[in-house]
Design an enzyme around this catalytic site. Structure first.
Site, PDB file in Angstrom:
ATOM      1  N   GLY A 258       0.794  -1.228   0.000  1.00  0.00           N
ATOM      2  CA  GLY A 258       0.000   0.000   0.000  1.00  0.00           C
ATOM      3  C   GLY A 258       0.822   1.270   0.000  1.00  0.00           C
ATOM      4  O   GLY A 258       0.309   2.334   0.312  1.00  0.00           O
ATOM      5  N   GLU A 300       4.765  -6.089   1.354  1.00  0.00           N
ATOM      6  CA  GLU A 300       4.207  -6.526   0.070  1.00  0.00           C
ATOM      7  C   GLU A 300       3.896  -5.357  -0.862  1.00  0.00           C
ATOM      8  O   GLU A 300       2.732  -5.123  -1.199  1.00  0.00           O
ATOM      9  CB  GLU A 300       2.903  -7.306   0.310  1.00  0.00           C
ATOM     10  CG  GLU A 300       3.061  -8.487   1.227  1.00  0.00           C
ATOM     11  CD  GLU A 300       1.725  -9.158   1.553  1.00  0.00           C
ATOM     12  OE1 GLU A 300       1.693 -10.395   1.593  1.00  0.00           O
ATOM     13  OE2 GLU A 300       0.722  -8.444   1.767  1.00  0.00           O
ATOM     14  N   PRO A 301       4.892  -4.621  -1.319  1.00  0.00           N
ATOM     15  CA  PRO A 301       4.594  -3.525  -2.250  1.00  0.00           C
ATOM     16  C   PRO A 301       4.196  -4.045  -3.623  1.00  0.00           C
ATOM     17  O   PRO A 301       4.736  -5.036  -4.098  1.00  0.00           O
ATOM     18  CB  PRO A 301       5.929  -2.765  -2.337  1.00  0.00           C
ATOM     19  CG  PRO A 301       6.967  -3.803  -2.027  1.00  0.00           C
ATOM     20  CD  PRO A 301       6.324  -4.781  -1.067  1.00  0.00           C
ATOM     21  N   ARG A 303       2.125  -1.538  -6.271  1.00  0.00           N
ATOM     22  CA  ARG A 303       2.151  -0.284  -7.013  1.00  0.00           C
ATOM     23  C   ARG A 303       3.498   0.432  -6.940  1.00  0.00           C
ATOM     24  O   ARG A 303       3.966   0.984  -7.935  1.00  0.00           O
ATOM     25  CB  ARG A 303       1.074   0.628  -6.419  1.00  0.00           C
ATOM     26  CG  ARG A 303       0.897   1.951  -7.100  1.00  0.00           C
ATOM     27  CD  ARG A 303       0.023   2.869  -6.213  1.00  0.00           C
ATOM     28  NE  ARG A 303      -1.033   2.154  -5.537  1.00  0.00           N
ATOM     29  CZ  ARG A 303      -2.306   2.147  -5.922  1.00  0.00           C
ATOM     30  NH1 ARG A 303      -2.677   2.851  -6.947  1.00  0.00           N
ATOM     31  NH2 ARG A 303      -3.204   1.456  -5.245  1.00  0.00           N
ATOM     32  N   CYS A 371     -18.880   4.589 -24.045  1.00  0.00           N
ATOM     33  CA  CYS A 371     -20.189   5.227 -24.042  1.00  0.00           C
ATOM     34  C   CYS A 371     -20.637   5.583 -22.632  1.00  0.00           C
ATOM     35  O   CYS A 371     -21.652   5.088 -22.145  1.00  0.00           O
ATOM     36  CB  CYS A 371     -21.180   4.303 -24.716  1.00  0.00           C
ATOM     37  SG  CYS A 371     -20.667   3.962 -26.399  1.00  0.00           S
ATOM     38  N   GLU A 372     -19.864   6.417 -21.954  1.00  0.00           N
ATOM     39  CA  GLU A 372     -20.221   6.905 -20.626  1.00  0.00           C
ATOM     40  C   GLU A 372     -19.602   8.278 -20.473  1.00  0.00           C
ATOM     41  O   GLU A 372     -18.430   8.467 -20.809  1.00  0.00           O
ATOM     42  CB  GLU A 372     -19.591   6.022 -19.529  1.00  0.00           C
ATOM     43  CG  GLU A 372     -20.103   4.632 -19.521  1.00  0.00           C
ATOM     44  CD  GLU A 372     -20.248   4.052 -18.122  1.00  0.00           C
ATOM     45  OE1 GLU A 372     -20.166   4.807 -17.135  1.00  0.00           O
ATOM     46  OE2 GLU A 372     -20.448   2.842 -18.042  1.00  0.00           O
ATOM     47  N   TYR A 401      -2.332  -1.711 -11.739  1.00  0.00           N
ATOM     48  CA  TYR A 401      -3.795  -1.683 -11.734  1.00  0.00           C
ATOM     49  C   TYR A 401      -4.385  -1.087 -13.009  1.00  0.00           C
ATOM     50  O   TYR A 401      -5.415  -0.428 -12.971  1.00  0.00           O
ATOM     51  CB  TYR A 401      -4.325  -0.963 -10.477  1.00  0.00           C
ATOM     52  CG  TYR A 401      -3.775  -1.573  -9.211  1.00  0.00           C
ATOM     53  CD1 TYR A 401      -4.192  -2.840  -8.798  1.00  0.00           C
ATOM     54  CD2 TYR A 401      -2.808  -0.925  -8.455  1.00  0.00           C
ATOM     55  CE1 TYR A 401      -3.671  -3.425  -7.654  1.00  0.00           C
ATOM     56  CE2 TYR A 401      -2.269  -1.506  -7.319  1.00  0.00           C
ATOM     57  CZ  TYR A 401      -2.707  -2.753  -6.930  1.00  0.00           C
ATOM     58  OH  TYR A 401      -2.179  -3.348  -5.801  1.00  0.00           O
TER      59      TYR A 401
END
Ligand SMILES: *Cc1c(COP(=O)(O)O)cnc(C)c1O
Length: 450
Positions: A258, A300-301, A303, A371-372, A401
């Site tokens: 995190g 536990e990295p 990112r 289409c949003e 991610y």
């Protein structure tokens, strides 16, 4: 004026070292180059959108962790970005690997990762996943529910090492989607109400399960290292309590990942030197206070290793200025390759990647093709005012991610993942074609063009 004096006004002012892969530079044509490869060449060869990954940046970040935190065992969170090649890089650099599904486990095994170095996570691991992981000999399974304990006990043949996922009750104050250290969320056992202690008792009652320690993960984008200090204090206190109640001294403590990385200029980042100091100090004081032997520490990295190594390369398809409104720069990807804006309101840094321009910058909103109305990549960012269809845009910090969270919304195939290093490209994942997508439709008689 020399070229370099001109550059900051040429829309490339944003190539902030903190945000872009470490090998990023601009060549004499104003093209963004990564790993010695101009991104225009990547676009020519692989088309767009394409995820580009700087191998050297990825490996360098691992080495920084190793030198800042000697004696701490580092396990890469595969869910942030995983392919067989990346799993091999992880193994070559000497890290362990976190997986949280049968698919991630299969990727690790296909890459030849030593199962002993794998940790299996998940709040809803299926019976098949648990059975396979135990049969393969996964090093540690992180237990997340009472039923899992019973199931594992009934299934495993050899003795299986497990950790217990505990909620330390540390609130990172982040987005609710990424706050996992507080009691009222789905992961782990609370310290409150004796849930964690009851689970320890259940595991200790199973002779085929070997409980070696506790695991926790307080959330994502944590920049304040003292939150890990508080976490360690709570976990050591719990480990001392477990020793008192059950007479077992657990030797392992895994405090999860995190670690924050910047997505736009000025975003905070977890400072590794400060993190190392806080870990050392909090372990020392908590263990002294409880007269508890220092556990082996795991982090536990995900990112923090993979995010900045990656960029996404898009081609501009349309530019539209709404009267009295914003200027929209629409590209050929969007929320299918980057769901994080819609999910968390994430912000991104964008640069023109294919040319110089002398045009001053303008504030534009880069949007996707889906289409949003919420299909936005970067709201109100500065790009050269002459940005036009055919230009290439690079979006920084998309290594983590993005590939792993991509979808095929609107039947748009997922982008390829291309590694660059020393002037060469190597495709790690190919583009998902329309034929791939149609091949899952059970009622297609034959491909219309095939
Ligand atoms: C997601 C996750 C990580 C990695 O988080 P990052 O924000 O990518 O560092 C580590 N451990 C666990 C258990 C996770 O769920």
């Amino acid at each position: 004026m020399t070229l370099s004096e001109l550059l900051p006004s040429l829309g490339h002012a944003g190539l902030d070292r903190q945000l872009w892969p470490s090998t990023t530079h601009l060549d004499e044509l104003g093209r963004v180059c990564i790993g010695g490869v101009p991104l225009t060449e990547v676009a020519d060869e692989f088309r767009t959108p394409t995820y580009v990954l700087d191998e050297q940046d990825f490996r360098t970040r691992i080495r920084r962790y190793q030198s800042a935190l000697p004696g701490v065992s580092i396990v890469y969170a595969g869910k942030s970005l995983l392919t067989t090649t990346i799993a091999r890089w992880i193994a070559q650099e000497g890290l362990g690997l976190d997986v949280c599904s049968g698919g991630e486990l299969a990727t690790a095994m296909a890459a030849g990762v030593d199962p002993a170095r794998i940790i299996l996570h998940g709040n809803a691991k299926t019976p098949d996943e648990l059975r396979d992981a135990a049969a393969i000999g996964v090093g540690r399974i992180v237990v997340d529910s009472p039923l899992e304990i019973a199931f594992l006990a009934g299934q495993v043949r050899a003795r299986q090492t497990v950790l217990l996922r505990v909620i330390p009750g540390v609130d990172i104050g982040g987005h609710p989607a990424v706050t996992t250290g507080v009691d009222d969320q789905k992961f782990g056992f609370t310290i409150a109400g004796d849930r964690a202690r009851d689970a320890v008792q259940r595991i200790l009652n199973q002779p085929c399960l070997s409980l070696t320690g506790l695991h926790c993960h307080i959330g994502s984008q944590v920049a304040d290292p003292t939150l890990y200090g508080q976490t360690i204090a709570r976990m050591i206190a719990l480990m001392a309590d477990i020793r008192t109640r059950f007479g077992v001294t657990l030797p392992d403590l895994d405090i999860g990942g995190g670690h924050a990385v910047p997505y736009v200029a000025g975003d905070p980042e977890l400072n590794l030197a400060r993190f190392a100091e806080v870990i050392e100090h909090s372990l020392e004081s908590a263990c002294t206070a409880a007269d508890f032997p220092r556990p082996a520490l795991t982090i536990e990295p995900g990112r923090a290793i993979s995010a900045r190594a990656g960029i996404t390369l898009y081609r501009v398809v349309a530019v539209k200025s709404q009267p009295g409104g914003r200027t929209f720069v629409a590209v050929d990807g969007g929320m299918s390759d980057n769901p994080r804006v819609a999910l968390y309101g994430a912000k991104y840094t964008v640069a023109l990647a294919n040319r110089h321009t002398a045009t001053p910058s303008a504030t534009v909103t880069v949007v996707g093709r889906h289409c949003e109305a919420g299909d936005v990549i970067a709201r109100d960012v500065e790009l050269p005012a002459d940005v036009h269809p055919g230009d290439l845009l690079a979006v920084a910090c998309t290594g983590a991610y993005h590939h792993s969270m991509a979808s095929s919304y609107n039947m748009v195939g997922r982008p390829p993942l291309v590694a660059v290093a020393e002037g060469r490209c190597r495709q790690l994942i190919r583009r998902e074609t329309i034929a791939d997508l149609l091949s899952r439709d059970c009622d297609v008689p034959s491909l219309p063009w095939g």
